[in-house]
Write a protein that holds these residues in place. Structure first.
Motif, PDB file in Angstrom:
ATOM      1  N   THR A  36       6.459  22.732  -2.328  1.00 36.39           N
ATOM      2  CA  THR A  36       6.229  21.874  -1.168  1.00 36.39           C
ATOM      3  C   THR A  36       6.464  20.421  -1.527  1.00 36.39           C
ATOM      4  OG1 THR A  36       4.609  23.391  -0.198  1.00 36.39           O
ATOM      5  CG2 THR A  36       4.520  21.091   0.512  1.00 36.39           C
ATOM      6  N   GLY A  37       7.265  19.721  -0.690  1.00 40.69           N
ATOM      7  CA  GLY A  37       7.438  18.300  -0.905  1.00 40.69           C
ATOM      8  C   GLY A  37       8.829  17.805  -0.557  1.00 40.69           C
ATOM      9  N   LEU A  38       8.941  16.482  -0.561  1.00 37.15           N
ATOM     10  CA  LEU A  38      10.208  15.793  -0.336  1.00 37.15           C
ATOM     11  C   LEU A  38      10.991  15.739  -1.640  1.00 37.15           C
ATOM     12  CD1 LEU A  38      11.948  13.892   1.586  1.00 37.15           C
ATOM     13  CD2 LEU A  38      10.659  12.001   0.544  1.00 37.15           C
ATOM     14  N   TYR A  39      12.319  15.839  -1.556  1.00 31.69           N
ATOM     15  CA  TYR A  39      13.134  15.723  -2.757  1.00 31.69           C
ATOM     16  C   TYR A  39      14.445  15.002  -2.443  1.00 31.69           C
ATOM     17  CZ  TYR A  39      15.678  19.770  -0.848  1.00 31.69           C
ATOM     18  OH  TYR A  39      16.400  20.619  -0.045  1.00 31.69           O
ATOM     19  N   VAL A  40      14.984  14.369  -3.469  1.00 29.10           N
ATOM     20  CA  VAL A  40      16.300  13.742  -3.397  1.00 29.10           C
ATOM     21  C   VAL A  40      17.070  14.161  -4.636  1.00 29.10           C
ATOM     22  CG1 VAL A  40      15.524  11.767  -2.033  1.00 29.10           C
ATOM     23  CG2 VAL A  40      15.508  11.636  -4.535  1.00 29.10           C
ATOM     24  N   GLY A  41      18.382  14.156  -4.558  1.00 31.01           N
ATOM     25  CA  GLY A  41      19.142  14.587  -5.723  1.00 31.01           C
ATOM     26  C   GLY A  41      20.601  14.236  -5.639  1.00 31.01           C
ATOM     27  N   ALA A  42      21.314  14.606  -6.677  1.00 29.56           N
ATOM     28  CA  ALA A  42      22.759  14.404  -6.763  1.00 29.56           C
ATOM     29  C   ALA A  42      23.398  15.686  -7.273  1.00 29.56           C
ATOM     30  CB  ALA A  42      23.081  13.234  -7.684  1.00 29.56           C
ATOM     31  N   PHE A  43      24.669  15.866  -6.954  1.00 34.49           N
ATOM     32  CA  PHE A  43      25.350  17.081  -7.369  1.00 34.49           C
ATOM     33  C   PHE A  43      26.820  16.801  -7.672  1.00 34.49           C
ATOM     34  CE2 PHE A  43      25.493  16.992  -2.694  1.00 34.49           C
ATOM     35  CZ  PHE A  43      26.852  17.155  -2.443  1.00 34.49           C
ATOM     36  N   ALA A  44      27.373  17.665  -8.529  1.00 31.29           N
ATOM     37  CA  ALA A  44      28.815  17.737  -8.735  1.00 31.29           C
ATOM     38  C   ALA A  44      29.308  18.984  -8.035  1.00 31.29           C
ATOM     39  CB  ALA A  44      29.144  17.790 -10.227  1.00 31.29           C
ATOM     40  N   ALA A  45      30.504  18.932  -7.474  1.00 28.37           N
ATOM     41  CA  ALA A  45      30.980  20.049  -6.666  1.00 28.37           C
ATOM     42  C   ALA A  45      32.482  20.231  -6.816  1.00 28.37           C
ATOM     43  CB  ALA A  45      30.630  19.837  -5.196  1.00 28.37           C
ATOM     44  N   GLY A  46      32.909  21.438  -6.534  1.00 24.92           N
ATOM     45  CA  GLY A  46      34.325  21.765  -6.417  1.00 24.92           C
ATOM     46  C   GLY A  46      34.544  22.446  -5.093  1.00 24.92           C
ATOM     47  N   GLY A  70      15.934  16.314   1.153  1.00 24.24           N
ATOM     48  CA  GLY A  70      15.370  17.405   1.929  1.00 24.24           C
ATOM     49  C   GLY A  70      13.863  17.480   1.813  1.00 24.24           C
ATOM     50  N   PHE A  71      13.298  18.395   2.576  1.00 23.56           N
ATOM     51  CA  PHE A  71      11.859  18.651   2.542  1.00 23.56           C
ATOM     52  C   PHE A  71      11.642  20.153   2.605  1.00 23.56           C
ATOM     53  CE2 PHE A  71       7.697  19.462   4.389  1.00 23.56           C
ATOM     54  CZ  PHE A  71       6.883  18.669   3.584  1.00 23.56           C
ATOM     55  N   GLN A  72      10.689  20.645   1.795  1.00 26.09           N
ATOM     56  CA  GLN A  72      10.357  22.073   1.765  1.00 26.09           C
ATOM     57  C   GLN A  72       8.855  22.260   1.904  1.00 26.09           C
ATOM     58  OE1 GLN A  72      13.859  23.690  -1.221  1.00 26.09           O
ATOM     59  NE2 GLN A  72      11.946  23.016  -2.146  1.00 26.09           N
ATOM     60  N   TYR A  73       8.503  23.426   2.424  1.00 24.06           N
ATOM     61  CA  TYR A  73       7.090  23.786   2.553  1.00 24.06           C
ATOM     62  C   TYR A  73       6.924  25.223   2.110  1.00 24.06           C
ATOM     63  CZ  TYR A  73       2.373  24.209   4.417  1.00 24.06           C
ATOM     64  OH  TYR A  73       1.026  24.396   4.542  1.00 24.06           O
ATOM     65  N   GLN A  74       5.986  25.462   1.198  1.00 17.10           N
ATOM     66  CA  GLN A  74       5.797  26.797   0.642  1.00 17.10           C
ATOM     67  C   GLN A  74       4.634  27.503   1.301  1.00 17.10           C
ATOM     68  OE1 GLN A  74       5.550  26.921  -3.634  1.00 17.10           O
ATOM     69  NE2 GLN A  74       5.096  29.119  -3.703  1.00 17.10           N
ATOM     70  N   LEU A  75       4.886  28.758   1.725  1.00 21.09           N
ATOM     71  CA  LEU A  75       3.864  29.625   2.299  1.00 21.09           C
ATOM     72  C   LEU A  75       3.815  30.890   1.452  1.00 21.09           C
ATOM     73  CD1 LEU A  75       4.976  29.224   6.012  1.00 21.09           C
ATOM     74  CD2 LEU A  75       2.878  28.279   5.041  1.00 21.09           C
ATOM     75  N   GLY A  81      12.561  25.024   4.707  1.00 25.51           N
ATOM     76  CA  GLY A  81      12.894  23.626   4.517  1.00 25.51           C
ATOM     77  C   GLY A  81      14.092  23.198   5.333  1.00 25.51           C
ATOM     78  N   ILE A  82      14.406  21.907   5.210  1.00 22.61           N
ATOM     79  CA  ILE A  82      15.578  21.328   5.848  1.00 22.61           C
ATOM     80  C   ILE A  82      16.206  20.363   4.866  1.00 22.61           C
ATOM     81  CG2 ILE A  82      14.263  19.475   6.960  1.00 22.61           C
ATOM     82  CD1 ILE A  82      16.239  19.750   9.344  1.00 22.61           C
ATOM     83  N   GLU A  83      17.536  20.293   4.884  1.00 27.09           N
ATOM     84  CA  GLU A  83      18.239  19.456   3.915  1.00 27.09           C
ATOM     85  C   GLU A  83      19.475  18.832   4.550  1.00 27.09           C
ATOM     86  OE1 GLU A  83      18.849  20.897  -0.186  1.00 27.09           O
ATOM     87  OE2 GLU A  83      20.997  20.502   0.144  1.00 27.09           O
ATOM     88  N   ALA A  84      19.761  17.589   4.168  1.00 27.40           N
ATOM     89  CA  ALA A  84      20.993  16.908   4.550  1.00 27.40           C
ATOM     90  C   ALA A  84      21.734  16.512   3.283  1.00 27.40           C
ATOM     91  CB  ALA A  84      20.694  15.672   5.397  1.00 27.40           C
ATOM     92  N   ASN A  85      23.049  16.618   3.324  1.00 24.88           N
ATOM     93  CA  ASN A  85      23.838  16.212   2.165  1.00 24.88           C
ATOM     94  C   ASN A  85      25.111  15.512   2.618  1.00 24.88           C
ATOM     95  OD1 ASN A  85      24.882  19.187   2.705  1.00 24.88           O
ATOM     96  ND2 ASN A  85      26.497  18.112   1.602  1.00 24.88           N
ATOM     97  N   TYR A 206      15.073  15.509  -7.687  1.00 25.89           N
ATOM     98  CA  TYR A 206      13.742  14.992  -8.064  1.00 25.89           C
ATOM     99  C   TYR A 206      12.801  15.269  -6.913  1.00 25.89           C
ATOM    100  CZ  TYR A 206       9.966  12.011  -9.658  1.00 25.89           C
ATOM    101  OH  TYR A 206       8.737  11.539 -10.093  1.00 25.89           O
ATOM    102  N   GLN A 207      11.747  16.063  -7.165  1.00 25.76           N
ATOM    103  CA  GLN A 207      10.774  16.416  -6.134  1.00 25.76           C
ATOM    104  C   GLN A 207       9.547  15.529  -6.283  1.00 25.76           C
ATOM    105  OE1 GLN A 207       9.850  20.611  -5.838  1.00 25.76           O
ATOM    106  NE2 GLN A 207       7.830  20.182  -4.984  1.00 25.76           N
TER     107      GLN A 207
END
Length: 208
Positions: A36-46, A70-75, A81-85, A206-207
């Protein structure tokens, strides 16, 4: 196509190796990770795109980077959760003889999406998930000497997994497919092509 596969292999192997090396020193003997919590991050992609056009199909490819929030919630064992990239993608391909009417170019840029996530914990530090939402991008298609850039969008579907290195740093491996559908370009005559794209990401979040 072979070039695209090579790119994807490098994108997968190099960052993942770094994550595994970091994990060897970062994983602490803690209880089950709380997702559960807000997170931000970076990625490498192909990425590998597919453009179905009059003179045949093209497969623009590229390696790029991006960021996510994004933000996630654990049950219990379920995580929603929901995420934008957004990314600085640049997938390119061409075919035919340059300067002739049959010459084609395709350039897919700035792939982004907003997606819902539904996941399930596996053990104490891992999570697998499915994701669905809407994706955007830009496509510059050309035939002969005429090109036009347009915005493209459509459904985005994917699967992936997270692994908690510690209470804050979380690695990710993810695949997303974008269904952009038909786009009409006003070239010498109107031309309609069908666009889609596949993307593999390796990243670190990073969460909070």
């Amino acid at each position: 196509m072979r070039r695209g596969v090579t790119h994807l292999a490098l994108v997968f192997a190099l960052p993942l190796g770094g994550l595994l090396f970091a994990a060897s020193g970062a994983i602490a003997s803690e209880s089950a990770h709380d997702w559960t919590g807000l997170y931000v991050g970076a990625f490498a992609a192909g990425g590998i795109g597919t453009t179905e056009a009059d003179f045949g199909n093209m497969h623009p490819t590229g390696v790029f980077g991006g960021a996510d929030v994004g933000f996630q919630y654990q049950l219990d064992q379920v995580v929603i959760g929901i995420e934008a990239n957004a990314s600085l993608s640049d997938l390119d391909d061409d075919q035919g003889v340059r300067g002739t009417a049959s010459f084609q170019t395709q350039d897919m840029d700035n792939i982004a999406s907003v997606r819902a996530k539904l996941g399930m914990t596996v053990g104490e530090r891992s999570m697998i998930f499915a994701t669905a939402g809407w994706g955007w991008g830009q496509s510059e298609y050309g035939e002969g000497l005429v090109e036009q850039k347009k915005s493209i969008s459509g459904p985005a579907l994917g699967i992936g997994g997270h692994y908690a290195l510690n209470s804050h740093f979380v690695g990710r491996l993810e695949y997303v497919h974008y269904f952009y559908g038909d786009t009409t370009y006003n070239l010498t005559v109107p031309v309609t092509v069908t666009n889609s794209a596949d993307e593999i990401r390796v990243g670190l979040d990073y969460q909070f």
